[in-house]
Design an enzyme around this catalytic site. Structure first.
Site, short mmCIF file in Angstrom:
data_model
loop_
_atom_site.label_atom_id
_atom_site.label_comp_id
_atom_site.label_asym_id
_atom_site.label_seq_id
_atom_site.Cartn_x
_atom_site.Cartn_y
_atom_site.Cartn_z
N SER A 127 0.92 -1.17 -0.15
CA SER A 127 -0.05 -0.09 -0.07
C SER A 127 0.73 1.17 -0.19
O SER A 127 1.93 1.23 0.58
CB SER A 127 -0.86 -0.19 1.35
OG SER A 127 -1.30 1.28 1.70
N TYR A 152 -1.64 -1.71 11.32
CA TYR A 152 -1.90 -2.15 9.80
C TYR A 152 -0.77 -1.76 8.78
O TYR A 152 -0.14 -2.69 8.12
CB TYR A 152 -3.28 -1.70 9.35
CG TYR A 152 -3.57 -1.71 7.80
CD1 TYR A 152 -3.65 -3.01 7.11
CD2 TYR A 152 -3.36 -0.71 7.23
CE1 TYR A 152 -3.69 -2.89 5.83
CE2 TYR A 152 -3.42 -0.57 5.63
CZ TYR A 152 -3.87 -1.79 4.96
OH TYR A 152 -3.74 -1.79 3.60
N LYS A 156 2.28 -3.94 6.60
CA LYS A 156 2.57 -3.82 5.22
C LYS A 156 4.06 -3.49 4.96
O LYS A 156 5.04 -4.14 4.23
CB LYS A 156 2.02 -2.72 4.47
CG LYS A 156 0.50 -3.01 4.38
CD LYS A 156 0.27 -4.21 3.45
CE LYS A 156 -1.29 -4.67 3.27
NZ LYS A 156 -1.61 -6.02 2.78
N1 UFG Z 1 -13.28 10.19 4.03
C1 UFG Z 1 -14.33 11.19 4.41
N2 UFG Z 1 -15.43 10.58 5.05
C2 UFG Z 1 -15.54 9.16 5.14
C3 UFG Z 1 -14.62 8.16 4.63
C4 UFG Z 1 -13.52 8.81 4.21
O1 UFG Z 1 -14.19 12.37 4.19
O2 UFG Z 1 -16.85 8.68 5.32
C5 UFG Z 1 -12.12 10.62 3.38
C6 UFG Z 1 -11.04 10.55 4.14
O3 UFG Z 1 -10.61 11.45 5.26
C7 UFG Z 1 -9.83 10.67 3.22
C8 UFG Z 1 -10.39 10.06 1.97
O4 UFG Z 1 -11.93 10.16 2.13
O5 UFG Z 1 -9.44 12.10 3.00
C9 UFG Z 1 -10.24 8.63 1.41
O6 UFG Z 1 -10.48 7.78 2.89
P1 UFG Z 1 -10.31 6.16 2.70
O7 UFG Z 1 -10.75 5.97 4.21
O8 UFG Z 1 -11.43 5.81 1.78
O9 UFG Z 1 -8.89 5.89 2.43
P2 UFG Z 1 -7.39 5.96 3.05
O10 UFG Z 1 -6.70 6.90 2.08
O11 UFG Z 1 -7.75 6.74 4.33
O12 UFG Z 1 -7.05 4.77 3.29
C10 UFG Z 1 -6.56 4.03 2.19
C11 UFG Z 1 -6.89 2.56 2.36
C12 UFG Z 1 -5.87 2.09 3.48
C13 UFG Z 1 -4.57 2.38 3.44
C14 UFG Z 1 -4.56 3.98 3.27
C15 UFG Z 1 -3.28 4.34 3.00
O13 UFG Z 1 -8.20 2.31 2.75
O14 UFG Z 1 -6.20 0.72 3.84
O15 UFG Z 1 -5.26 4.29 2.12
O16 UFG Z 1 -3.08 5.93 3.00
F1 UFG Z 1 -3.75 2.11 4.63
#
Ligand code: UFG
Length: 344
Positions: A127, A152, A156
């Site tokens: 990731s 987590y 990785k």
């Molecule tokens: N977000 C919201 N509201 C929500 C969910 C997410 O505003 O209900 C925002 C988050 O703050 C973030 C963006 O949407 O800015 C993306 O969030 P995600 O949870 O979809 O994805 P992330 O980038 O946080 O996480 C992903 C993977 C993880 C990994 C990570 C690495 O899900 O497994 O990228 O950065 F570790």
């Protein structure tokens, strides 16, 4: 002869899409999954798309006896694509030992048995989380690995190191490590897609469930970041594009074309998209406004990260093809299919 590929976690979100692409490229696929975060019905979806039912065995990869029995029963496996892992960032903070055991012991067991059974290579599902908050974007594979912000993420990083150390020690296997950015969307047939258990933690399933009325309102976590509209930026990559990269990677590795025994590739589009931009894309493809409100920042979120996918583009000859609009539309179509089937 057709390559025989073991896909661990093959009933999961990225795993199932990869199984489809592998079968469609002529590979024979075997799946191991403990169904801890997926459903055996996924196998039927795969069969409806490809006409082929992959071999499926349900057990936990941390169970070495079952894994040994599996390799004894299914001889001649050429390569492994290893997806099986626990993946909820928040849960990993609450249950670190569960994450270290599941994610690390599974890999150790596979690596130990690979040379014994003549398995030549492993593609590992990593990731962009290993980069932490980047110093600059887009980010390439030479960027520094930052201290992990969750167990987590740490699994990785540790797993990448375990693979490198094992191969460095002279183990007769090869590996390709794929660092994904943010996979979203579903197969265009809507036969398979992402099926989060409970309240989705990730943006796109939360968006489509809100569009469907399953959730009342999307919370946008922060609009005070140092980005053009104040919301966080990610590189959202179509899951089928991502799956295709795995097929290219494993064929490269098993075909003896890898330049090094361990190769690392970023898999992203190269485009940064903000949360609020993604909401607008969803509103466009669904044709209706999405109920959302700005709330405070989510702890641990990275402000902005997107890929430099040049190495994957030039070395693998792979490039993300789908547009963001088509990808979000595929996620919406999948959500609608879940409703038609009465699943959600
Ligand atoms: N977000 C919201 N509201 C929500 C969910 C997410 O505003 O209900 C925002 C988050 O703050 C973030 C963006 O949407 O800015 C993306 O969030 P995600 O949870 O979809 O994805 P992330 O980038 O946080 O996480 C992903 C993977 C993880 C990994 C990570 C690495 O899900 O497994 O990228 O950065 F570790």
């Amino acid at each position: 002869m057709a390559k025989k590929i073991l896909v661990t976690g093959g009933t999961g979100y990225i795993g199932s899409h990869t199984v489809v692409e592998l079968q469609q490229s002529g590979c024979e696929v075997l799946i191991i999954d403990n169904l801890s975060n997926s459903n055996a019905e996924v196998i039927e979806g795969v069969k409806r798309i490809t006409g082929i039912r992959p071999v499926f065995e349900k057990f936990d990869l941390t169970d070495m006896d079952s894994l040994k029995a599996f390799f004894n029963k299914h001889e001649g496996i050429d390569g492994i694509i290893h997806f099986a892992a626990s993946k909820a960032v928040g849960e990993s903070v609450q249950k670190p030992l569960l994450y270290y055991r599941n994610n690390i012991v599974s890999l150790l067991n596979l690596l130990e048995l690979m040379p014994v059974h003549g398995v030549k290579g492993i593609v590992f599902s990593s990731s962009c989380t290993v980069y932490g908050e980047p110093d600059s974007n887009p980010i390439d594979e030479n960027a520094p690995i930052k201290l992990a912000t969750s167990p987590y993420g740490n699994t990785k990083q540790i797993n990448e190191e375990i693979i490198q150390d094992f191969i460095h020690s002279g183990a007769n296997i090869k590996s390709i490590i794929l660092r994904y950015f943010n996979p979203i969307g579903a197969h265009s047939s809507a036969e398979i897609g992402e099926l989060p258990l409970g309240v989705p933690q990730n943006l796109v399933p939360y968006v489509t469930q809100t569009g469907m009325g399953i959730r009342k309102q999307l919370s946008v976590f922060g609009d005070d970041y140092n980005t053009p509209d104040g919301s966080c930026i990610r590189d959202y990559i179509n899951v089928v594009d991502l799956a295709k990269a795995h097929v290219i990677a494993i064929k490269r590795m098993l075909g003896g074309k890898s330049k090094q025994n361990v190769e690392i590739f970023n898999l992203g589009t190269g485009n940064g998209v903000s949360v609020l931009e993604l909401v607008r894309v969803f509103e466009k493809v669904s044709g209706k406004p999405l109920n959302h409100k700005i709330v405070g920042r989510r702890e641990g979120d990275i402000e902005k990260i997107w890929a430099n996918p040049d190495r994957a583009n030039s070395v693998l000859g792979w490039k993300a093809q789908e547009t963001l609009e088509d990808t979000v539309a595929s996620a919406w179509k999948w959500q609608q299919r879940l409703r038609e089937k009465g699943i959600m």
